[in-house]
Design a protein around this motif. Structure first.
Motif, short mmCIF file in Angstrom:
data_model
loop_
_atom_site.label_atom_id
_atom_site.label_comp_id
_atom_site.label_asym_id
_atom_site.label_seq_id
_atom_site.Cartn_x
_atom_site.Cartn_y
_atom_site.Cartn_z
N PHE A 45 0.81 -1.22 0.00
CA PHE A 45 0.00 0.00 0.00
C PHE A 45 0.85 1.28 0.00
N LEU A 46 2.17 1.11 0.06
CA LEU A 46 3.04 2.29 0.14
C LEU A 46 3.57 2.70 -1.23
N LYS A 47 3.78 4.00 -1.39
CA LYS A 47 4.31 4.52 -2.66
C LYS A 47 5.80 4.26 -2.73
N ASN A 48 6.46 4.45 -1.58
CA ASN A 48 7.90 4.29 -1.52
C ASN A 48 8.21 3.28 -0.42
N THR A 49 9.02 2.28 -0.71
CA THR A 49 9.24 1.22 0.29
C THR A 49 10.70 1.15 0.77
N ASP A 50 11.46 2.23 0.53
CA ASP A 50 12.86 2.26 0.97
C ASP A 50 13.03 3.14 2.21
N HIS A 51 14.01 2.80 3.02
CA HIS A 51 14.38 3.62 4.19
C HIS A 51 13.18 3.95 5.07
N LEU A 52 12.39 2.95 5.33
CA LEU A 52 11.15 3.19 6.07
C LEU A 52 11.36 3.20 7.58
N THR A 53 10.39 3.82 8.26
CA THR A 53 10.32 3.80 9.73
C THR A 53 9.14 2.93 10.14
N ILE A 54 9.40 1.96 11.00
CA ILE A 54 8.32 1.11 11.52
C ILE A 54 8.19 1.34 13.02
N TYR A 55 6.96 1.28 13.53
CA TYR A 55 6.72 1.51 14.96
C TYR A 55 5.70 0.51 15.48
N ASP A 56 6.02 -0.11 16.62
CA ASP A 56 5.06 -0.96 17.32
C ASP A 56 4.83 -0.35 18.70
N PRO A 57 3.64 0.26 18.93
CA PRO A 57 3.38 0.95 20.21
C PRO A 57 3.02 0.01 21.36
N CYS A 58 2.83 -1.28 21.10
CA CYS A 58 2.57 -2.28 22.16
C CYS A 58 3.55 -3.43 21.92
N CYS A 59 4.84 -3.10 21.95
CA CYS A 59 5.84 -4.03 21.39
C CYS A 59 6.16 -5.20 22.31
N GLY A 60 5.76 -5.15 23.58
CA GLY A 60 6.10 -6.25 24.50
C GLY A 60 7.60 -6.52 24.46
N SER A 163 8.95 12.79 14.76
CA SER A 163 8.61 13.94 13.94
C SER A 163 7.79 13.53 12.71
N GLU A 164 6.64 12.92 12.97
CA GLU A 164 5.68 12.57 11.91
C GLU A 164 6.33 11.80 10.78
N ASP A 195 -5.90 7.64 17.79
CA ASP A 195 -5.68 9.10 17.89
C ASP A 195 -4.18 9.38 17.92
N ASN A 196 -3.50 8.65 18.79
CA ASN A 196 -2.07 8.93 19.04
C ASN A 196 -1.17 8.47 17.89
N ILE A 197 -1.49 7.32 17.34
CA ILE A 197 -0.67 6.83 16.22
C ILE A 197 -0.76 7.80 15.04
N TYR A 198 -1.97 8.32 14.81
CA TYR A 198 -2.16 9.22 13.66
C TYR A 198 -1.14 10.37 13.70
N GLN A 199 -0.88 10.87 14.91
CA GLN A 199 0.04 12.02 15.06
C GLN A 199 1.48 11.66 14.66
N THR A 200 1.82 10.38 14.70
CA THR A 200 3.21 9.99 14.41
C THR A 200 3.45 9.71 12.93
N LEU A 201 2.38 9.66 12.13
CA LEU A 201 2.51 9.14 10.77
C LEU A 201 2.95 10.16 9.74
N ASP A 202 3.69 9.67 8.75
CA ASP A 202 3.91 10.42 7.51
C ASP A 202 2.66 10.13 6.66
N VAL A 203 1.71 11.04 6.67
CA VAL A 203 0.41 10.73 6.04
C VAL A 203 0.51 10.53 4.53
N ASN A 204 1.61 10.98 3.95
CA ASN A 204 1.77 10.79 2.50
C ASN A 204 2.27 9.41 2.12
N ASN A 205 2.77 8.67 3.11
CA ASN A 205 3.30 7.34 2.78
C ASN A 205 3.27 6.48 4.04
#
Ligand SMILES: C[S@@+](CC[C@H](N)C(=O)[O-])C[C@H]1O[C@@H](n2cnc3c(N)ncnc32)[C@H](O)[C@@H]1O
Length: 246
Positions: A45-60, A163-164, A195-205
């Motif tokens: 679903f992503l336009k660009n798949t290089d140098h990505l940032t991944i986040y798990d907010p309940c990472c255990g 930073s988003e 709500d909180n995850i939305y604030q962290t996202l790069d909404v364009n990708n």
């Protein structure tokens, strides 16, 4: 769920939590093939798949996040994990540190020394072989050097201050007998999480995958659902952020 990307069942035993990676107590190990399929669908679903940032907010203990860090090493540059439970994070740090390469090399050296000291082929040989294969995944010429962050955070309270720039969120929510939602939010935890995850996202990708039990309904005004999968006792919602809201 039909496996679209991980169509062939492979041997995932290098990721077992009794070998190189570890599992935090009371955090169930997530099936590697399913994790990989979810990640591949997210990438589609992503336009660009290089140098990505991944986040798990309940990472255990970050077993899931670390597995993805290895399998998708060529796509990932920044790997962030947080959890409310400081004890689980002690395991998470050990797992995630492996992705920077240095601690994996130290582990390999220790296993080699162990092996020399023993005459017979033992379980440590198997672990050493797994560690070497994992190290190879990080050495791929296309794999960027990784920045890893792991910190204590109640995701139902506030948004962490990235930073988003997050492109992929994959998280296995607390459900069932082993883990429960913690924190004192008055609102439903999944609403606060979104709500909180939305604030962290790069909404364009960006894209997020929420893994939860079959009864849960995941919907939020800031996101549109692009895929929904069912697998055993789990369901997986794949959502994308609505850009116009930022
Ligand atoms: C199913 S486990 C995640 C297991 C993890 N994927 C792994 O590979 O080890 C769910 C996690 O959610 C965490 N959790 C519960 N409430 C939370 C909250 N309010 N904020 C952040 N994490 C929370 C639990 O501590 C638990 O570690």
């Amino acid at each position: 769920m039909k496996f679209k990307f991980e169509a062939l069942k492979k041997d995932y035993s290098d990721f077992s939590s009794d070998k190189v990676l570890i599992n935090a107590p009371r955090t169930p190990a997530f099936p590697v093939r399913v994790a990989s399929e979810i990640m591949a669908r997210c990438l589609s679903f992503l336009k660009n798949t290089d140098h990505l940032t991944i986040y798990d907010p309940c990472c255990g203990g970050a077993h899931l996040l670390t597995v993805l860090g290895f399998l998708y090493s060529t796509n990932l540059a920044r790997i962030y994990g947080s959890d409310i439970d400081e004890k689980a994070l002690t395991y998470a740090r050990k797992n995630l540190d492996l992705l920077t390469g240095e601690s994996l090399q130290q582990k390999i050296k220790a296993l080699q020394a162990d092996n020399k000291a023993q005459d017979e082929q033992t379980q440590s040989t198997e672990v050493l072989n797994s560690a070497n294969r994992l190290a190879t995944m990080l050495l791929d010429a296309k794999a960027p050097q990784k920045e890893v962050q792991c910190f204590q955070w109640d995701i139902t309270k506030d948004s962490p201050t990235f930073s988003e720039n997050v492109n992929i969120v994959i998280t296995d929510l607390p459900y069932g007998n082993m883990t429960h939602w913690q924190g004192d939010s008055k609102e439903p935890p999944t609403k606060r999480l979104l709500d909180n995850i939305y604030q962290t996202l790069d909404v364009n990708n960006s894209v997020i995958a929420i893994i939860c039990n079959k009864k849960e309904r995941i919907a939020h005004n800031n996101f549109t659902q692009v895929n929904r999968l069912k697998h055993g006792k789990r369901q997986i919602f794949i959502l994308q952020p609505l850009k116009s809201l930022k």
